[in-house]
Design a protein around this motif. Structure first.
Motif, PDB file in Angstrom:
ATOM      1  N   LYS A 166       0.825  -1.204   0.000  1.00 18.24           N
ATOM      2  CA  LYS A 166       0.000   0.000   0.000  1.00 18.24           C
ATOM      3  C   LYS A 166       0.868   1.266   0.000  1.00 18.24           C
ATOM      4  O   LYS A 166       0.642   2.175  -0.812  1.00 18.24           O
ATOM      5  N   GLN A 167       1.839   1.325   0.886  1.00 18.52           N
ATOM      6  CA  GLN A 167       2.689   2.508   0.958  1.00 18.52           C
ATOM      7  C   GLN A 167       3.528   2.673  -0.312  1.00 18.52           C
ATOM      8  O   GLN A 167       3.759   3.795  -0.776  1.00 18.52           O
ATOM      9  N   PHE A 168       3.980   1.565  -0.868  1.00 17.86           N
ATOM     10  CA  PHE A 168       4.744   1.621  -2.116  1.00 17.86           C
ATOM     11  C   PHE A 168       3.898   2.250  -3.219  1.00 17.86           C
ATOM     12  O   PHE A 168       4.352   3.166  -3.928  1.00 17.86           O
ATOM     13  N   LEU A 169       2.677   1.764  -3.393  1.00 13.81           N
ATOM     14  CA  LEU A 169       1.821   2.278  -4.461  1.00 13.81           C
ATOM     15  C   LEU A 169       1.435   3.733  -4.214  1.00 13.81           C
ATOM     16  O   LEU A 169       1.325   4.523  -5.164  1.00 13.81           O
ATOM     17  N   LEU A 170       1.247   4.110  -2.960  1.00 11.70           N
ATOM     18  CA  LEU A 170       0.912   5.498  -2.655  1.00 11.70           C
ATOM     19  C   LEU A 170       2.062   6.448  -2.968  1.00 11.70           C
ATOM     20  O   LEU A 170       1.842   7.643  -3.200  1.00 11.70           O
ATOM     21  N   LYS A 221       1.616 -20.853  -5.295  1.00  7.32           N
ATOM     22  CA  LYS A 221       2.445 -20.846  -4.085  1.00  7.32           C
ATOM     23  C   LYS A 221       2.517 -19.437  -3.498  1.00  7.32           C
ATOM     24  O   LYS A 221       2.374 -19.243  -2.289  1.00  7.32           O
ATOM     25  N   GLN A 222       2.765 -18.461  -4.343  1.00  4.91           N
ATOM     26  CA  GLN A 222       2.933 -17.071  -3.907  1.00  4.91           C
ATOM     27  C   GLN A 222       1.626 -16.292  -4.058  1.00  4.91           C
ATOM     28  O   GLN A 222       1.628 -15.108  -4.405  1.00  4.91           O
ATOM     29  N   TRP A 223       0.513 -16.933  -3.760  1.00  7.53           N
ATOM     30  CA  TRP A 223      -0.791 -16.301  -3.977  1.00  7.53           C
ATOM     31  C   TRP A 223      -0.934 -14.981  -3.206  1.00  7.53           C
ATOM     32  O   TRP A 223      -1.501 -14.009  -3.729  1.00  7.53           O
ATOM     33  N   PHE A 224      -0.418 -14.938  -1.984  1.00  9.18           N
ATOM     34  CA  PHE A 224      -0.555 -13.729  -1.171  1.00  9.18           C
ATOM     35  C   PHE A 224       0.221 -12.576  -1.808  1.00  9.18           C
ATOM     36  O   PHE A 224      -0.294 -11.463  -1.969  1.00  9.18           O
ATOM     37  N   GLN A 225       1.453 -12.830  -2.198  1.00  8.42           N
ATOM     38  CA  GLN A 225       2.287 -11.797  -2.812  1.00  8.42           C
ATOM     39  C   GLN A 225       1.639 -11.227  -4.071  1.00  8.42           C
ATOM     40  O   GLN A 225       1.482 -10.004  -4.215  1.00  8.42           O
ATOM     41  N   PHE A 226       1.254 -12.103  -4.998  1.00  9.06           N
ATOM     42  CA  PHE A 226       0.724 -11.618  -6.267  1.00  9.06           C
ATOM     43  C   PHE A 226      -0.661 -11.001  -6.103  1.00  9.06           C
ATOM     44  O   PHE A 226      -1.004 -10.024  -6.789  1.00  9.06           O
ATOM     45  N   MET A 227      -1.468 -11.531  -5.207  1.00  6.67           N
ATOM     46  CA  MET A 227      -2.786 -10.955  -4.962  1.00  6.67           C
ATOM     47  C   MET A 227      -2.675  -9.565  -4.360  1.00  6.67           C
ATOM     48  O   MET A 227      -3.487  -8.673  -4.661  1.00  6.67           O
ATOM     49  N   LEU A 228      -1.676  -9.346  -3.514  1.00  9.41           N
ATOM     50  CA  LEU A 228      -1.481  -8.021  -2.925  1.00  9.41           C
ATOM     51  C   LEU A 228      -1.307  -6.957  -4.008  1.00  9.41           C
ATOM     52  O   LEU A 228      -1.969  -5.912  -3.988  1.00  9.41           O
ATOM     53  N   TRP A 229      -0.410  -7.203  -4.933  1.00  8.19           N
ATOM     54  CA  TRP A 229      -0.146  -6.215  -5.980  1.00  8.19           C
ATOM     55  C   TRP A 229      -1.337  -6.082  -6.924  1.00  8.19           C
ATOM     56  O   TRP A 229      -1.691  -4.968  -7.334  1.00  8.19           O
ATOM     57  N   GLY A 230      -1.951  -7.215  -7.276  1.00  2.00           N
ATOM     58  CA  GLY A 230      -3.072  -7.144  -8.191  1.00  2.00           C
ATOM     59  C   GLY A 230      -4.286  -6.461  -7.590  1.00  2.00           C
ATOM     60  O   GLY A 230      -4.880  -5.562  -8.198  1.00  2.00           O
ATOM     61  N   LYS A 231      -4.661  -6.853  -6.388  1.00  2.26           N
ATOM     62  CA  LYS A 231      -5.835  -6.277  -5.739  1.00  2.26           C
ATOM     63  C   LYS A 231      -5.616  -4.818  -5.374  1.00  2.26           C
ATOM     64  O   LYS A 231      -6.453  -3.948  -5.667  1.00  2.26           O
ATOM     65  N   MET A 232      -4.490  -4.520  -4.733  1.00  2.00           N
ATOM     66  CA  MET A 232      -4.270  -3.155  -4.257  1.00  2.00           C
ATOM     67  C   MET A 232      -3.908  -2.205  -5.391  1.00  2.00           C
ATOM     68  O   MET A 232      -4.039  -0.984  -5.254  1.00  2.00           O
ATOM     69  N   ILE A 258      -6.624   0.573  -3.555  1.00  3.32           N
ATOM     70  CA  ILE A 258      -5.576   0.861  -2.587  1.00  3.32           C
ATOM     71  C   ILE A 258      -6.088   0.818  -1.157  1.00  3.32           C
ATOM     72  O   ILE A 258      -5.315   0.679  -0.202  1.00  3.32           O
ATOM     73  N   ASN A 259      -7.407   0.911  -0.990  1.00  3.30           N
ATOM     74  CA  ASN A 259      -7.987   0.941   0.348  1.00  3.30           C
ATOM     75  C   ASN A 259      -8.442  -0.433   0.829  1.00  3.30           C
ATOM     76  O   ASN A 259      -9.211  -0.529   1.797  1.00  3.30           O
ATOM     77  N   THR A 260      -7.974  -1.478   0.182  1.00  2.00           N
ATOM     78  CA  THR A 260      -8.275  -2.830   0.643  1.00  2.00           C
ATOM     79  C   THR A 260      -7.791  -2.987   2.088  1.00  2.00           C
ATOM     80  O   THR A 260      -6.642  -2.693   2.403  1.00  2.00           O
ATOM     81  N   THR A 261      -8.670  -3.451   2.966  1.00  2.00           N
ATOM     82  CA  THR A 261      -8.343  -3.521   4.395  1.00  2.00           C
ATOM     83  C   THR A 261      -7.741  -4.874   4.758  1.00  2.00           C
ATOM     84  O   THR A 261      -7.814  -5.841   4.002  1.00  2.00           O
ATOM     85  N   SER A 262      -7.187  -4.937   5.961  1.00  2.00           N
ATOM     86  CA  SER A 262      -6.602  -6.186   6.443  1.00  2.00           C
ATOM     87  C   SER A 262      -7.654  -7.282   6.572  1.00  2.00           C
ATOM     88  O   SER A 262      -7.343  -8.476   6.462  1.00  2.00           O
ATOM     89  N   THR A 263      -8.910  -6.903   6.787  1.00  2.00           N
ATOM     90  CA  THR A 263      -9.980  -7.896   6.900  1.00  2.00           C
ATOM     91  C   THR A 263     -10.113  -8.710   5.620  1.00  2.00           C
ATOM     92  O   THR A 263     -10.393  -9.916   5.662  1.00  2.00           O
ATOM     93  N   TYR A 264      -9.893  -8.059   4.496  1.00  2.00           N
ATOM     94  CA  TYR A 264      -9.950  -8.773   3.223  1.00  2.00           C
ATOM     95  C   TYR A 264      -8.918  -9.903   3.198  1.00  2.00           C
ATOM     96  O   TYR A 264      -9.211 -11.023   2.776  1.00  2.00           O
ATOM     97  N   TRP A 265      -7.727  -9.602   3.681  1.00  2.00           N
ATOM     98  CA  TRP A 265      -6.648 -10.587   3.633  1.00  2.00           C
ATOM     99  C   TRP A 265      -6.846 -11.679   4.680  1.00  2.00           C
ATOM    100  O   TRP A 265      -6.565 -12.857   4.406  1.00  2.00           O
ATOM    101  N   THR A 266      -7.310 -11.333   5.843  1.00  2.00           N
ATOM    102  CA  THR A 266      -7.568 -12.376   6.845  1.00  2.00           C
ATOM    103  C   THR A 266      -8.731 -13.265   6.414  1.00  2.00           C
ATOM    104  O   THR A 266      -8.731 -14.469   6.690  1.00  2.00           O
ATOM    105  N   ASP A 267      -9.709 -12.696   5.718  1.00  2.00           N
ATOM    106  CA  ASP A 267     -10.785 -13.525   5.171  1.00  2.00           C
ATOM    107  C   ASP A 267     -10.240 -14.509   4.137  1.00  2.00           C
ATOM    108  O   ASP A 267     -10.678 -15.670   4.069  1.00  2.00           O
TER     109      ASP A 267
END
Length: 388
Positions: free
Chosen positions: A107-111, A149-160, A164-173
């Motif tokens: 998030k901070q990188f993209l901002l 394997k790296q679903w979290f990493q790639f989803m972070l960049w794609g989704k955010m 950019i306002n995707t919350t932590s709840t999205y990721w914990t879900d």
């Protein structure tokens, strides 16, 4: 650029004579080209949309959320051409093996992207193909896709990249959906925090021991292609990333000797932070393994093992950085206490590397990397001990 125009530009013009309604967007990297040459020799004659691209973080996207290179290298040229925008190439040429995921970093990188001049970003590696993983000792058949394997990493960049306002709840879900057993015992936040914290270790180390290009630095193995293992002397002599706010070993020791206040975050403070990251990882791994034992989900088990490995290597780098300070302080002052402290710290670092190697080799085989050669945790242990 003149050859590029004669070959591609003229070819596209010929094609548009046959298909006049066709739009051919052109993207031209600025590396070894230069914006002025692109504009003079190509863009001024090109009829369709044109953008450029640059390596926004050089070869290490996982370093600073605000890398200085756009401002230093491209902005002065690009400001002369108000209508021209750039693609930001985000090169990950450092983290290939371990599962990475830090939503706050992304998030901070993209901002921090200069949005008024940014067309978009592309993420990938120059020396690694993100196809199917090739290091697992317990592979699926066929081997698992890296994007799985790296679903979290790639989803972070794609989704955010879109929200950019995707919350932590999205990721914990997402974690609850992928690892329902973790949700059942109420440990989703523990896993989330540990995964995020473990992913803070390599960027901080890379900012501190800064090397611009892929062949110069592989943080997973503390090595480069020319000299192999980066030893204690390399950590003494290296500089930190520009604009990172980190003080290198030489400047810090000079400040100590001259009783000056350091101008930024010191090596000892970096070491302390790395130890804190490692402690979070270790505590979470202990909790997760004890509450979930036996872990029958292979991916969950491997994710927790990755977190454990990164905790160990965080300890290793923490002690090595502090040892570099003490050894250089000894070099400058001949203070025998500093030398003894350096030895003790390097002995502690070696023990942490042993833990790193044990965790890593429980699920990965050594891997030949295109830029920095063989990542072999047990093989590198000899070099680690030679630091002492």
């Amino acid at each position: 650029m003149k050859w590029i125009w004669d070959t591609y530009g003229e070819g596209i013009l010929d094609a548009k004579k046959v298909q006049p309604d066709r739009t051919v967007s052109w993207m031209n990297r600025v590396w070894e080209g230069g914006v002025d040459n692109i504009m003079t020799d190509f863009a001024d004659k090109y009829p369709d949309p044109l953008t450029v691209s640059m390596k926004y973080s050089d070869a290490h996207v996982y370093s600073s959320v605000a890398p200085p290179f756009y401002g230093e290298k491209l902005k002065p040229e690009l400001d002369k051409y108000p209508k021209v925008k750039t693609w930001m190439t985000l090169r990950n040429d450092g983290i290939f093996v371990y599962r990475w995921g830090d939503p706050d970093f992304v998030k901070q990188f993209l901002l921090h992207l200069p949005i008024e001049k940014t067309t978009g970003f592309d993420l990938g590696s120059d020396g690694y193909i993100w196809a199917r993983e090739c290091a697992s000792l317990h592979p699926q058949s066929p081997r698992q896709l890296e994007v799985k394997k790296q679903w979290f990493q790639f989803m972070l960049w794609g989704k955010m990249g879109y929200d950019i306002n995707t919350t932590s709840t999205y990721w914990t879900d997402e974690m609850d959906s992928k690892f329902p057993v973790v949700k059942q015992v109420g440990l989703t936040q523990v896993l989330y925090k540990a995964w995020q914290t473990s992913s803070m270790i390599f960027p901080l180390v890379t900012k501190f021991h800064w090397q611009d290009w892929d062949f110069e630095w592989a943080v997973e193995g503390c090595m480069n292609v020319k000299g192999g293992y980066r030893d204690i002397d390399d950590f003494i002599s290296s500089t930190t990333m520009d604009s990172s706010g980190l003080v290198d070993v030489h400047d810090y020791v000079s400040d100590i000797i001259n009783h000056k206040k350091p101008s930024g975050t010191t090596p000892d403070e970096v070491s302390k932070t790395l130890h804190e990251f490692a402690e979070t990882c270790e505590s979470a791994v202990t909790t997760l393994t004890s509450k979930l034992s036996p872990i029958n989900n292979q991916e969950l088990n491997e994710t927790i093992t990755d977190i454990a490995a990164m905790g160990f290597v965080g300890r290793y780098y923490a002690d090595k950085i502090s040892a570099a300070v003490q050894l250089y302080l000894y070099d400058m002052t001949k203070n025998s206490t500093a030398k003894s402290q350096a030895v003790n710290l390097l002995e502690s670092a070696a023990k942490s590397w042993e833990g790193y190697a044990a965790s890593s080799t429980s699920q990965y085989r050594p891997q030949l990397l295109a830029r920095t050669r063989t990542l072999d945790w047990n093989g590198l242990l000899t070099n680690v001990k030679n630091d002492i």
